[in-house]
Design a protein around this motif. Structure first.
Motif, PDB file in Angstrom:
ATOM      1  N   LEU A 172      47.213  33.624  51.253  1.00 37.74           N
ATOM      2  CA  LEU A 172      47.667  32.667  50.236  1.00 37.74           C
ATOM      3  C   LEU A 172      47.759  31.256  50.786  1.00 37.74           C
ATOM      4  O   LEU A 172      47.497  30.284  50.089  1.00 37.74           O
ATOM      5  CB  LEU A 172      49.026  33.098  49.669  1.00 37.74           C
ATOM      6  N   ARG A 173      48.160  31.112  52.045  1.00 37.68           N
ATOM      7  CA  ARG A 173      48.236  29.785  52.650  1.00 37.68           C
ATOM      8  C   ARG A 173      46.847  29.275  52.983  1.00 37.68           C
ATOM      9  O   ARG A 173      46.597  28.085  52.949  1.00 37.68           O
ATOM     10  CB  ARG A 173      49.125  29.795  53.898  1.00 37.68           C
ATOM     11  N   GLY A 174      45.947  30.165  53.320  1.00 32.73           N
ATOM     12  CA  GLY A 174      44.551  29.809  53.514  1.00 32.73           C
ATOM     13  C   GLY A 174      44.306  28.773  54.577  1.00 32.73           C
ATOM     14  O   GLY A 174      44.942  28.755  55.621  1.00 32.73           O
ATOM     15  N   ASP A 175      43.379  27.896  54.245  1.00 29.88           N
ATOM     16  CA  ASP A 175      43.001  26.840  55.177  1.00 29.88           C
ATOM     17  C   ASP A 175      42.921  25.534  54.401  1.00 29.88           C
ATOM     18  O   ASP A 175      43.451  25.420  53.304  1.00 29.88           O
ATOM     19  CB  ASP A 175      41.681  27.182  55.868  1.00 29.88           C
ATOM     20  N   PHE A 176      42.238  24.559  54.929  1.00 26.71           N
ATOM     21  CA  PHE A 176      42.174  23.252  54.278  1.00 26.71           C
ATOM     22  C   PHE A 176      41.480  23.307  52.921  1.00 26.71           C
ATOM     23  O   PHE A 176      41.631  22.416  52.112  1.00 26.71           O
ATOM     24  CB  PHE A 176      41.485  22.223  55.181  1.00 26.71           C
ATOM     25  N   GLY A 177      40.718  24.346  52.671  1.00 25.36           N
ATOM     26  CA  GLY A 177      40.035  24.484  51.390  1.00 25.36           C
ATOM     27  C   GLY A 177      40.872  25.197  50.353  1.00 25.36           C
ATOM     28  O   GLY A 177      40.436  25.404  49.232  1.00 25.36           O
ATOM     29  N   GLY A 178      42.067  25.618  50.698  1.00 22.42           N
ATOM     30  CA  GLY A 178      42.936  26.318  49.760  1.00 22.42           C
ATOM     31  C   GLY A 178      43.084  27.777  50.126  1.00 22.42           C
ATOM     32  O   GLY A 178      42.651  28.209  51.200  1.00 22.42           O
ATOM     33  N   PRO A 179      43.681  28.555  49.220  1.00 28.01           N
ATOM     34  CA  PRO A 179      43.901  29.980  49.503  1.00 28.01           C
ATOM     35  C   PRO A 179      42.578  30.718  49.725  1.00 28.01           C
ATOM     36  O   PRO A 179      41.575  30.410  49.091  1.00 28.01           O
ATOM     37  CB  PRO A 179      44.592  30.501  48.241  1.00 28.01           C
ATOM     38  N   ILE A 180      42.613  31.682  50.619  1.00 28.50           N
ATOM     39  CA  ILE A 180      41.434  32.513  50.849  1.00 28.50           C
ATOM     40  C   ILE A 180      41.290  33.499  49.696  1.00 28.50           C
ATOM     41  O   ILE A 180      40.206  33.673  49.155  1.00 28.50           O
ATOM     42  CB  ILE A 180      41.550  33.236  52.205  1.00 28.50           C
ATOM     43  N   LEU A 181      42.392  34.129  49.313  1.00 23.74           N
ATOM     44  CA  LEU A 181      42.451  34.994  48.130  1.00 23.74           C
ATOM     45  C   LEU A 181      43.648  34.547  47.305  1.00 23.74           C
ATOM     46  O   LEU A 181      44.732  34.355  47.842  1.00 23.74           O
ATOM     47  CB  LEU A 181      42.599  36.464  48.541  1.00 23.74           C
ATOM     48  N   PRO A 182      43.485  34.390  45.991  1.00 26.68           N
ATOM     49  CA  PRO A 182      44.573  33.862  45.164  1.00 26.68           C
ATOM     50  C   PRO A 182      45.662  34.895  44.901  1.00 26.68           C
ATOM     51  O   PRO A 182      45.487  36.095  45.114  1.00 26.68           O
ATOM     52  CB  PRO A 182      43.850  33.482  43.863  1.00 26.68           C
ATOM     53  N   ALA A 183      46.776  34.414  44.383  1.00 22.34           N
ATOM     54  CA  ALA A 183      47.912  35.279  44.059  1.00 22.34           C
ATOM     55  C   ALA A 183      47.522  36.358  43.045  1.00 22.34           C
ATOM     56  O   ALA A 183      48.028  37.478  43.110  1.00 22.34           O
ATOM     57  CB  ALA A 183      49.072  34.444  43.531  1.00 22.34           C
ATOM     58  N   THR A 184      46.613  36.045  42.141  1.00 24.95           N
ATOM     59  CA  THR A 184      46.201  37.035  41.135  1.00 24.95           C
ATOM     60  C   THR A 184      45.558  38.256  41.786  1.00 24.95           C
ATOM     61  O   THR A 184      45.748  39.379  41.323  1.00 24.95           O
ATOM     62  CB  THR A 184      45.220  36.428  40.118  1.00 24.95           C
ATOM     63  N   TYR A 185      44.806  38.038  42.864  1.00 26.18           N
ATOM     64  CA  TYR A 185      44.196  39.156  43.583  1.00 26.18           C
ATOM     65  C   TYR A 185      45.273  40.084  44.156  1.00 26.18           C
ATOM     66  O   TYR A 185      45.230  41.301  43.991  1.00 26.18           O
ATOM     67  CB  TYR A 185      43.299  38.632  44.710  1.00 26.18           C
ATOM     68  N   TRP A 186      46.255  39.494  44.838  1.00 24.67           N
ATOM     69  CA  TRP A 186      47.308  40.286  45.468  1.00 24.67           C
ATOM     70  C   TRP A 186      48.185  40.965  44.420  1.00 24.67           C
ATOM     71  O   TRP A 186      48.592  42.101  44.583  1.00 24.67           O
ATOM     72  CB  TRP A 186      48.136  39.416  46.416  1.00 24.67           C
ATOM     73  N   ARG A 187      48.454  40.260  43.309  1.00 27.53           N
ATOM     74  CA  ARG A 187      49.258  40.865  42.244  1.00 27.53           C
ATOM     75  C   ARG A 187      48.548  42.094  41.675  1.00 27.53           C
ATOM     76  O   ARG A 187      49.155  43.122  41.422  1.00 27.53           O
ATOM     77  CB  ARG A 187      49.535  39.843  41.139  1.00 27.53           C
ATOM     78  N   LYS A 188      47.239  42.008  41.487  1.00 34.36           N
ATOM     79  CA  LYS A 188      46.478  43.152  40.974  1.00 34.36           C
ATOM     80  C   LYS A 188      46.523  44.319  41.958  1.00 34.36           C
ATOM     81  O   LYS A 188      46.702  45.467  41.561  1.00 34.36           O
ATOM     82  CB  LYS A 188      45.037  42.760  40.667  1.00 34.36           C
ATOM     83  N   ARG A 189      46.341  44.024  43.229  1.00 35.52           N
ATOM     84  CA  ARG A 189      46.405  45.099  44.239  1.00 35.52           C
ATOM     85  C   ARG A 189      47.748  45.808  44.194  1.00 35.52           C
ATOM     86  O   ARG A 189      47.818  47.040  44.248  1.00 35.52           O
ATOM     87  CB  ARG A 189      46.201  44.530  45.658  1.00 35.52           C
ATOM     88  N   LEU A 190      48.817  45.028  44.101  1.00 35.70           N
ATOM     89  CA  LEU A 190      50.157  45.612  44.106  1.00 35.70           C
ATOM     90  C   LEU A 190      50.462  46.369  42.812  1.00 35.70           C
ATOM     91  O   LEU A 190      51.020  47.470  42.846  1.00 35.70           O
ATOM     92  CB  LEU A 190      51.206  44.522  44.360  1.00 35.70           C
ATOM     93  N   THR A 191      50.075  45.805  41.681  1.00 40.54           N
ATOM     94  CA  THR A 191      50.338  46.515  40.420  1.00 40.54           C
ATOM     95  C   THR A 191      49.476  47.762  40.295  1.00 40.54           C
ATOM     96  O   THR A 191      49.914  48.753  39.713  1.00 40.54           O
ATOM     97  CB  THR A 191      50.143  45.602  39.197  1.00 40.54           C
ATOM     98  N   ASP A 192      48.275  47.739  40.854  1.00 36.24           N
ATOM     99  CA  ASP A 192      47.441  48.954  40.864  1.00 36.24           C
ATOM    100  C   ASP A 192      48.125  50.067  41.660  1.00 36.24           C
ATOM    101  O   ASP A 192      48.073  51.237  41.274  1.00 36.24           O
ATOM    102  CB  ASP A 192      46.054  48.679  41.440  1.00 36.24           C
TER     103      ASP A 192
END
Length: 108
Positions: A32-52
């Motif tokens: 989520l903190r990623g690098d200078f270009g922004g998050p590597i994977l967004p919060a929506t990705y992680w939320r889906k993994r967790l809710t699945d």
């Protein structure tokens, strides 16, 4: 040995879920903190993994509590502004392209 119709046993399924939860625990914050270009994977990705995981119905009480905890952490991380040094970092304007290989010159 015939593996057709093989199903994962309960203890194996629990171990796979444990590994998945451990991976998410390690990778989510960094991603989520990623690098200078922004998050590597967004919060929506992680939320889906967790809710699945929660929707699978295969979690023990301890696993369910851990996933709930990760969802709370995700909410906190997603709502917390980036530190100043990350907010004002320049975004890349063009993709990185490696330099062309150096051609060898034969001596005269």
């Amino acid at each position: 040995m015939d593996h057709t119709g093989t199903t994962i046993s309960g203890s194996s399924q629990a171990a796979l879920v444990d590994h998945d939860i451990a991976h998410i625990t390690r990778a989510m914050h960094v991603s989520l903190r990623g690098d200078f270009g922004g998050p590597i994977l967004p919060a929506t990705y992680w939320r889906k993994r967790l809710t699945d995981l929660l929707d699978s119905g295969q979690l023990s009480a301890a696993q369910s509590h851990k996933v709930d905890s990760l969802l709370l952490q995700l909410d906190l991380l997603a709502s917390t502004p980036l530190p100043e040094w990350e907010r004002f970092a320049p975004a890349p304007t063009t993709p990185f392209r490696p330099a062309a290989p150096v051609k060898k010159v034969k001596p005269a």
